[in-house]
Design a protein around this motif. Sequence first.
Motif, PDB file in Angstrom:
ATOM      1  N   ALA A 133       0.830  -1.207   0.000  1.00 53.31           N
ATOM      2  CA  ALA A 133       0.000   0.000   0.000  1.00 53.31           C
ATOM      3  C   ALA A 133       0.863   1.255   0.000  1.00 53.31           C
ATOM      4  O   ALA A 133       0.536   2.255  -0.666  1.00 53.31           O
ATOM      5  CB  ALA A 133      -0.913  -0.001   1.221  1.00 53.31           C
ATOM      6  N   ALA A 134       1.992   1.215   0.728  1.00 57.69           N
ATOM      7  CA  ALA A 134       2.888   2.375   0.751  1.00 57.69           C
ATOM      8  C   ALA A 134       3.482   2.634  -0.631  1.00 57.69           C
ATOM      9  O   ALA A 134       3.599   3.786  -1.070  1.00 57.69           O
ATOM     10  CB  ALA A 134       3.991   2.161   1.787  1.00 57.69           C
ATOM     11  N   LEU A 135       3.860   1.566  -1.327  1.00 60.10           N
ATOM     12  CA  LEU A 135       4.387   1.730  -2.681  1.00 60.10           C
ATOM     13  C   LEU A 135       3.304   2.223  -3.639  1.00 60.10           C
ATOM     14  O   LEU A 135       3.548   3.099  -4.475  1.00 60.10           O
ATOM     15  CB  LEU A 135       4.961   0.406  -3.184  1.00 60.10           C
ATOM     16  N   ALA A 136       2.096   1.678  -3.518  1.00 58.84           N
ATOM     17  CA  ALA A 136       1.001   2.070  -4.411  1.00 58.84           C
ATOM     18  C   ALA A 136       0.715   3.562  -4.311  1.00 58.84           C
ATOM     19  O   ALA A 136       0.372   4.210  -5.308  1.00 58.84           O
ATOM     20  CB  ALA A 136      -0.252   1.269  -4.091  1.00 58.84           C
ATOM     21  N   ALA A 137       0.875   4.110  -3.104  1.00 55.87           N
ATOM     22  CA  ALA A 137       0.614   5.540  -2.906  1.00 55.87           C
ATOM     23  C   ALA A 137       1.588   6.415  -3.682  1.00 55.87           C
ATOM     24  O   ALA A 137       1.306   7.594  -3.922  1.00 55.87           O
ATOM     25  CB  ALA A 137       0.674   5.878  -1.418  1.00 55.87           C
ATOM     26  N   GLY A 138       2.735   5.844  -4.081  1.00 60.09           N
ATOM     27  CA  GLY A 138       3.736   6.637  -4.788  1.00 60.09           C
ATOM     28  C   GLY A 138       3.789   6.420  -6.277  1.00 60.09           C
ATOM     29  O   GLY A 138       4.602   7.048  -6.969  1.00 60.09           O
ATOM     30  N   VAL A 139       2.937   5.538  -6.820  1.00 58.34           N
ATOM     31  CA  VAL A 139       2.962   5.280  -8.264  1.00 58.34           C
ATOM     32  C   VAL A 139       2.381   6.473  -9.005  1.00 58.34           C
ATOM     33  O   VAL A 139       1.213   6.830  -8.796  1.00 58.34           O
ATOM     34  CB  VAL A 139       2.158   4.000  -8.603  1.00 58.34           C
TER      35      VAL A 139
END
Length: 206
Positions: A83-89
Motif C-alpha cells: 500500500a505504501a508503494l502504491a501511494a507513490g505510483v
Amino acid sequence: MAGLARALLPRPCPGCGAQLGAQAGLCSDCRAALRPQVWAHSPLRPHPAPHLLTLGPYAGVRRRAVRALKFGGARDLAPVLGAALAAGVPPGWEVAAVVPVPLHPARQRERGFNQAEALGRALAEQLGVPCVNALRRTHAGAQQARRRAAEREDLQGAFGRSAAPLPPGPVLLIDDVLTTGRTAWACQEALQAAGVSVVYVAVVAR
C-alpha cells in the motif's frame, strides 16, 4: 477473532519494537516513515534502473521490515508495504500489470514463498491491476544480497518469459530490495525481449 487474538497477544512492531496490539504489520510511526519517492534515473551502477519507485534506503524501518517479511515469516507486512508503494505510483505510468521478480523454484520451496510475489499481489490489489508471474528464473545462482558488489554475478540471461499472459501496456516490476540493479536490469531485458515496451521498477528499499 483474529483481530481479538492480535490485541490480546503481545506482538512487537518489526520496525521499532513497540507493541502492535490489534494493528497488523507495522505501528503508525513506522508506517509514517515509509515515504515513496520516484527516481527518474537511478544513480545506482553499473546497471541503472530508470523510473524507480522506492520507499527509501535499505536502513532503519525499511531494512527491518524487509528482513521480517523475507526471513521472519511476517507476511502481514506485505499489504502494508504494498500500500505504501502504491501511494507513490505516478498516474502517468498507467501500469497495466505488476510483475514480481521470481525466485528459482528450488529456493522458493526452501523459503516457502516468494516475498516479491507477496508484495506484488498487495501492490496490484491497490492499483486495481493483475499481478502476473510473467518471468521465470532459469538458474538459481547465489543470493545477490549476501555477496559483495564486486562478487555479484552477471545475471544476463538468468530470467526468461513465462507462459503467463500479460495485458498490453507498461508493467511494474516489483522486488524487495535493489542493490546494484543487476537483477532489475536482467528482468527488464527479459520483459522487453518478450515485447513489453515500458518496464518500471518498484522496491521497498534501495
